[in-house]
Write an enzyme that holds these catalytic residues in place. Structure first.
Site, PDB file in Angstrom:
ATOM      1  N   LYS A 151       0.843  -1.200   0.000  1.00  0.00           N
ATOM      2  CA  LYS A 151       0.000   0.000   0.000  1.00  0.00           C
ATOM      3  C   LYS A 151       0.882   1.255   0.000  1.00  0.00           C
ATOM      4  CE  LYS A 151      -0.223  -0.223   5.029  1.00  0.00           C
ATOM      5  NZ  LYS A 151      -0.992  -0.726   6.176  1.00  0.00           N
ATOM      6  N   TYR A 202      17.331  30.409   6.905  1.00  0.00           N
ATOM      7  CA  TYR A 202      16.207  31.240   7.327  1.00  0.00           C
ATOM      8  C   TYR A 202      16.214  31.429   8.833  1.00  0.00           C
ATOM      9  CZ  TYR A 202      13.881  30.968   2.755  1.00  0.00           C
ATOM     10  OH  TYR A 202      13.563  31.077   1.442  1.00  0.00           O
ATOM     11  N   MET A 204      12.709  24.823   1.754  1.00  0.00           N
ATOM     12  CA  MET A 204      11.825  24.013   0.913  1.00  0.00           C
ATOM     13  C   MET A 204      12.630  23.133  -0.042  1.00  0.00           C
ATOM     14  SD  MET A 204       8.718  25.219  -1.563  1.00  0.00           S
ATOM     15  CE  MET A 204       7.730  25.990  -0.308  1.00  0.00           C
ATOM     16  N   ARG A 260     -10.993  -0.098  14.540  1.00  0.00           N
ATOM     17  CA  ARG A 260     -10.837   0.711  13.329  1.00  0.00           C
ATOM     18  C   ARG A 260     -11.739   0.139  12.247  1.00  0.00           C
ATOM     19  NH1 ARG A 260      -4.853   1.390  10.787  1.00  0.00           N
ATOM     20  NH2 ARG A 260      -5.415  -0.652   9.945  1.00  0.00           N
TER      21      ARG A 260
HETATM   22  C1  LIG Z   1      -0.300  -1.813   6.808  1.00  0.00           C
HETATM   23  C2  LIG Z   1      -0.951  -3.052   7.227  1.00  0.00           C
HETATM   24  C3  LIG Z   1      -0.195  -4.223   7.406  1.00  0.00           C
HETATM   25  C4  LIG Z   1       1.320  -4.254   7.325  1.00  0.00           C
HETATM   26  O1  LIG Z   1       1.912  -3.656   8.464  1.00  0.00           O
HETATM   27  P1  LIG Z   1       3.481  -3.714   8.701  1.00  0.00           P
HETATM   28  O2  LIG Z   1       3.659  -3.238  10.103  1.00  0.00           O
HETATM   29  O3  LIG Z   1       4.099  -2.784   7.722  1.00  0.00           O
HETATM   30  O4  LIG Z   1       3.931  -5.105   8.490  1.00  0.00           O
HETATM   31  C5  LIG Z   1      -0.874  -5.387   7.668  1.00  0.00           C
HETATM   32  N1  LIG Z   1      -2.231  -5.403   7.784  1.00  0.00           N
HETATM   33  C6  LIG Z   1      -2.972  -4.289   7.661  1.00  0.00           C
HETATM   34  C7  LIG Z   1      -4.454  -4.373   7.809  1.00  0.00           C
HETATM   35  C8  LIG Z   1      -2.364  -3.071   7.387  1.00  0.00           C
HETATM   36  O5  LIG Z   1      -3.092  -1.974   7.272  1.00  0.00           O
END
Ligand SMILES: *Cc1c(COP(=O)(O)O)cnc(C)c1O
Length: 410
Positions: free
Chosen positions: A63, A287, A335, A160
């Site tokens: 992701k 800055y 920046m 969640r």
């Molecule tokens: C991001 C995520 C993972 C992976 O987490 P890591 O700590 O990077 O291994 C696994 N399951 C869900 C639902 C996630 O959102």
């Protein structure tokens, strides 16, 4: 650059509409030497070490553009290394991988909105059912005469996403009564598997085991169960089940105590000295001038700033590598630029405009070599290494290296 014409045309059009987004900087177009270098062989090696250690299937979490490493390139490396599945957060992230020709199973862990369920299933992605509100669109989907293969998420304590434990039985009964829906997988997610205290994760595992029994009583027959992120996979052997969903460890970062294998960081952030100057004691830098040189100082200006994801909070905090030696970032990070104090390095080995500067990753010099980990940057700004990696912006082009492992002697 065809995009400006589209934007210009859209602005001249009386219909309000949105325009395409700008792609990430391309390494082939880059004039500035600042770049992220991603070592795909490190990712492949980490995958193999993790798979050997956990002893069950490992699905790579890619992701957020593979935590900033590049989703397509990383997914290709993971599939080549043996990953049977990948996990993304959004339908569009899954579609990006399908468009790139990746045919492995792809689990969409959260972002199934509106028609997203249809779109995901049409593209051969596996959506996660995580809320009772999804039952209705799933039932509507039935009329299309297509089988929907999904995984079902249980909320065992993260609060969640996922079906709450009191709702598991009736939700599973509803799903079991939908002949066109196949619940292939049952999953949950740990809230604090990375913490020293294991007690809450143990509670979550027990709740998941109970939820599985309830799902089977309701008539569901999931073939895979998964609960573990990286920390869970490394630290809770009894929760590995059929597969684990690991992200951060595959990138060579393990921000929790563990007895697992050594991992190789895959991400490095590199640039080069843009300008050099020697200034007398008392000279302010950058800055607001809130850093003043205490002695005669050789300053190197480097072309990287907070717009690249080099946090402003690293001002007078971080260190960079030049010729394998550490140099302190001095003055406020701007920046597009920052300054580093190379006085000592200039005296010993010399520094020139164009010399490589490493903000994250390793560098070898005449006198030795050193490594700056994402964990170090995270500690300096008070965040987690995940955010350090995800923060490197699209202005920074990614380049990829693949160094085949040296052949092993028989
Ligand atoms: C991001 C995520 C993972 C992976 O987490 P890591 O700590 O990077 O291994 C696994 N399951 C869900 C639902 C996630 O959102």
């Amino acid at each position: 650059m065809r995009y400006w014409r589209e934007i210009y045309a859209a602005m001249n059009d009386s219909d309000p509409k949105t325009t395409s987004t700008f792609p990430r900087a391309n390494i082939d177009d880059a004039v500035r030497p600042t770049r992220a270098e991603i070592d795909l062989s490190a990712i492949a090696a980490n995958f193999q070490s993790v798979a050997r250690y956990v002893g069950v299937d490992v699905w790579g979490v890619v992701k957020a553009d593979a935590y900033g490493h590049g989703a397509v390139e990383v997914s290709a490396a993971l599939v080549r290394a043996g990953a049977k599945g990948l996990c993304v957060a959004l339908v569009e992230e899954g579609l990006e991988l399908r468009r790139a020709g990746i045919s492995a199973q792809i689990l969409v862990m959260s972002g199934v909105y509106g028609d997203g369920l249809d779109e995901a299933i049409d593209a051969g992605l596996t959506p996660v059912i995580f809320d009772r509100s999804q039952l209705e669109p799933l039932a509507r989907f039935a009329r299309r005469g297509q089988i929907a293969r999904v995984h079902l998420k249980i909320d065992t304590g993260m609060s969640r996403l996922g079906i709450s434990t009191p709702d598991v039985a009736r939700t599973c009964e509803a799903l079991a009564s939908m002949p066109h829906v196949r619940v292939d997988g049952l999953m949950t997610h740990f809230a604090d598997a990375d913490c020293d205290d294991a007690s809450y994760t143990d509670v979550q595992i027990d709740r998941f085991v109970e939820a599985e029994a309830a799902a089977r009583r309701a008539g569901l027959t999931p073939t895979v169960r998964h609960a573990c992120n990286s920390a869970g996979a490394f630290r809770f052997a009894r929760a590995r089940m059929e597969l684990v969903r690991t992200g951060i460890v595959l990138y060579g970062v393990a921000p929790f105590p563990h007895d697992g294998p050594a991992l190789m960081p895959a991400f490095s952030l590199r640039t080069a000295v843009l300008a050099l100057r020697e200034v007398p004691a008392g000279t302010p830098v950058g800055y607001a001038g809130n850093y003043r040189c205490s002695k005669t100082t050789v300053l190197a200006t480097i072309p990287i700033g907070y717009a690249d994801g080099f946090f402003r909070r690293l001002s007078s905090e971080a260190e960079a590598l030049v010729r394998g030696e550490r140099a302190k970032v001095v003055g406020n990070v701007s920046m597009d630029m920052a300054s580093i104090d190379v006085t000592a390095i200039a005296k010993t080995v010399g520094v020139s405009v164009g010399d490589e500067v490493v903000l994250l990753g390793s560098q070898r010099g005449a006198l030795g070599s050193d490594l700056i980990r994402a964990e170090e940057i995270a500690a300096r700004v008070g965040t987690i290494p995940y955010e350090v990696l995800c923060a490197v912006s699209r202005r920074v082009p990614r380049s990829y290296v693949y160094k085949p492992a040296p052949a092993r002697s028989p």
